[in-house]
Design a protein around this motif. Structure first.
Motif: not given
Length: 693
Positions: A200-226
């Motif tokens: 939920p709202r991973f990138l939105a949270g980064v943009l709203e944080s107004r901080s240049g400190i990177p945020q790291i998250q382990q996730a499952v990426l679903l490619t175009a080939d599913r």
């Protein structure tokens, strides 16, 4: 205070008003005199009516003359003296006022025009700076090895690196301009049924944080080939000077499981993904060969039939010769685009070498494979390369071969494919072949085997030689020169042949490792006989054939040979072709890691693509030898000079040295030194080195 003139005088003017008054007075006096004469004049003239009329007329004329002189003649006599002077003074004042107003308006107009020019120039500069910034952004994204996505402050994708497009299995054009959440589906990692748990709202949270400190998250990426891929996602906001968020960067890194068992299924290697957005579905040679071997084993076990389509870009050499290396690079990208578009979902695409592509059609018969091959060939034929307003054919020759019970092994399958491509080239290219003519097989086998039978005895009977050429330093004061060694083999007529005559046949037979191992052994013997050579020279280098690096046993043989020699390995350097390093980066990296502990140096040879710079970040490269196509025209071509300067700056930032090769003009040395080149090699500085065996 001067009284205001009456309305009639104001409307008609003073002299017209006087004339009117005089005429009215004349009429009144004439009428009065006429009445008096009528009343008394008859008696005076004795009743003579004509005489009475004459007297009336005379009296009227007298009064009219007096009125004319008073009202008209006298004012007009004074008019040329008084009126022009008055009117002249008023007109001069009015003219001066008009001129002053005109000058004032002219100054205002000039000021507005100058302001307009200033604004126009400023807009032009801003537009140029914006275009330069966009080109720089695209160049950096294209050069980076990492899967990187750049967004604006609203989360809309602005740029995508080739590795990111490869990871998502989508073309960059399908990603740019869309919201990050819509094109990069991320789900929570470590949960069952991940599809039901989007991140939920991973990138939105980064943009709203107004901080240049990177945020790291382990996730499952679903490619175009599913295909689900577990990744580390690192996102950081980009802040301007005022601390406002103007965008973000998002990087992906595949999570490698240490406990995972090796699998034969071809997986995506982001390090091998350097061909660009249109080749986002093209894998490298290593997974291609693994997959072919799996299919051969499957065919032997189950009897299933699969099909191999093996492609060569027909016109690459001609495009390079006629339009230069930039056009050649664009031709490769154009060929990858045509191949990807025409392949669609027929099978997995691979880029095997610099100008070889392939696809494997699982469970496919020959009829369907020929139809797919013809579709690819036709698409490439109808979509020519357009370069600087000129059109160049960029067609494919395609070999179609079955993978079935009769397929013995990978090397023979690829050998048959190369035989078909040679026959296609003999026929002019741009064709699909699936049956090998008997004569073509005999000729090909005879030619390749003939070269091998010609070469091997010469390696043992003293008819193979090593010659050297110096590479001189451009530094002030100059450093020690380097030495590069080349193999030459005597023909029956005494002519020393270069590797270009026999090496292609030796590589097709997968015997180039024998030639390179002989060269390494004889190089070490020559150097051990004259160790004082290193007092005057920095190191000695040897170029390896690409096929040699694919041999499983060469790295170990080279390690043992170097370890058993008295020549220090840190004074030796292996040169590896850039095109091979790009297409087989994982193979090259393993080879370097095996020999690097000895202190051996490495050079990337014939570099001319900007993507070659990215290899410097990951591969343990010490020297970067620049392709002669870049340096050939630097005296006249500003673009080539800029390209050369950029490569040198990037190499120096990473602590690597640059070498310009095949330099024949002494006049180019000053330009090369100014561009930041460290060493130069060619007849301009040295034709033959001090060592020859």
């Amino acid at each position: 205070m001067t009284p205001n003139p009456p309305p009639l005088a104001d409307a008609l003017g003073r002299w017209r008003t006087r004339l009117l008054y005089t005429l009215l007075l004349l009429a009144v006096l004439g009428s009065l005199c006429a009445l008096l004469l009528w009343h008394w004049g008859v008696a005076l003239v004795g009743g003579s009516r004509p005489l009475l009329a004459a007297l009336q007329t005379a009296l009227f004329l007298v009064f009219a003359g007096v009125a004319w002189w008073l009202a008209v003649a006298r004012p007009f006599a004074r008019l040329p003296i008084d009126a022009p002077a008055a009117e002249s003074g008023a007109g001069a004042a009015q003219l001066q006022a008009l001129q002053h107003e005109r000058d004032k308006r002219a100054e205002q107009l000039n000021a507005m025009l100058q302001m307009n020019r200033t604004m126009r120039d400023k807009l032009a500069r801003l537009g140029a700076e914006q275009q330069l910034a966009l080109r720089a952004r695209d160049a950096l994204l294209g050069a980076t090895q990492d899967p990187l996505i750049l967004t604006d402050g609203g989360g809309v994708v602005l740029g995508v690196s080739p590795a990111a497009a490869t990871a998502l299995r989508r073309a960059r054009e399908d990603l740019v301009g869309k919201r990050f959440e819509d094109v990069v589906p991320l789900f929570q990692s470590g949960v069952d049924a991940y599809e039901n748990h989007p991140l939920p709202r991973f990138l939105a949270g980064v943009l709203e944080s107004r901080s240049g400190i990177p945020q790291i998250q382990q996730a499952v990426l679903l490619t175009a080939d599913r295909e689900p891929v577990t990744v580390f996602v690192t996102a950081g906001a980009i802040l301007d000077g005022a601390g406002q968020v103007i965008g973000s960067t998002v990087r992906f890194a595949r999570v490698e499981s240490a406990a995972a068992e090796p699998t034969a299924v071809p997986t995506l290697s982001l390090a091998d993904a350097e061909i660009g957005s249109w080749a986002a579905k093209l894998l490298s040679r290593e997974p291609f060969e693994r997959r072919v071997e799996d299919l051969i084993a499957d065919s032997h076990n189950t009897g299933a039939q699969h099909m191999l389509l093996y492609l060569r870009v027909d016109d690459l050499e001609r495009i390079n010769d006629q339009a230069g290396y930039w056009a050649g690079e664009q031709a490769l990208w154009h060929a990858a685009k045509n191949f990807s578009l025409a392949l669609v979902d027929a099978g997995t695409g691979y880029r095997c070498t610099n100008n070889r592509f392939a696809t494997l059609l699982i469970g496919c018969d020959e009829t369907r494979a020929l139809a797919v091959a013809e579709r690819i060939r036709s698409h490439a034929e109808n979509n020519e390369l357009v370069w600087e307003g000129k059109r160049f054919p960029c067609t494919f020759s395609i070999a179609v071969l079955p993978v079935d019970r009769d397929t013995p092994k990978l090397s023979e399958l690829l050998g048959a494919a190369e035989t078909l491509l040679s026959e296609a080239r003999r026929r002019g290219g741009n064709c699909v072949l699936h049956k090998i003519p008997d004569e073509a097989v005999k000729t090909r086998q005879r030619d390749d085997q003939t070269w091998l039978d010609w070469l091997l005895p010469r390696l043992d009977n003293g008819r193979a030689h090593l010659i050297s050429q110096e590479t001189h330093s451009l530094a002030q004061p100059p450093l020690k020169p380097l030495l590069e060694f080349f193999i030459r083999v005597e023909d029956d007529d005494g002519v020393w042949l270069e590797p270009g005559h026999y090496l292609p046949a030796i590589e097709r037979l997968r015997q180039s490792h024998r030639l390179d191992l002989w060269s390494l052994q004889h190089l070490l013997e020559a150097l051990s006989r004259d160790m004082k050579l290193f007092e005057t020279h920095g190191l000695a280098s040897l170029n390896l054939a690409p096929q040699t690096l694919l041999d499983d046993g060469f790295a170990e043989q080279a390690f043992e040979t170097l370890a058993g020699s008295m020549v220090p390995a840190e004074r030796l350097c292996f040169e590896i072709d850039e095109a091979f390093a790009l297409s087989q980066s994982s193979v090259v990296q393993r080879f370097m890691e095996r020999l690097r502990p000895l202190g051996l140096r490495f050079a990337l040879d014939r570099c001319h693509t900007t993507t070659g710079i990215t290899q410097l970040r990951r591969l343990p490269i010490d020297y970067m030898k620049i392709h002669p196509q870049i340096t050939r025209n630097i005296e006249d071509d500003a673009l080539d000079r800029t390209h050369l300067e950029w490569i040198c700056q990037a190499a120096h930032l990473l602590g690597r040295k640059t070498v310009a090769i095949n330099i024949e003009s002494p006049a180019a040395l000053a330009l090369l030194r100014g561009a930041g080149v460290d060493y130069v090699q060619g007849s301009a500085v040295n034709k033959m080195g001090p060592v020859m065996t």
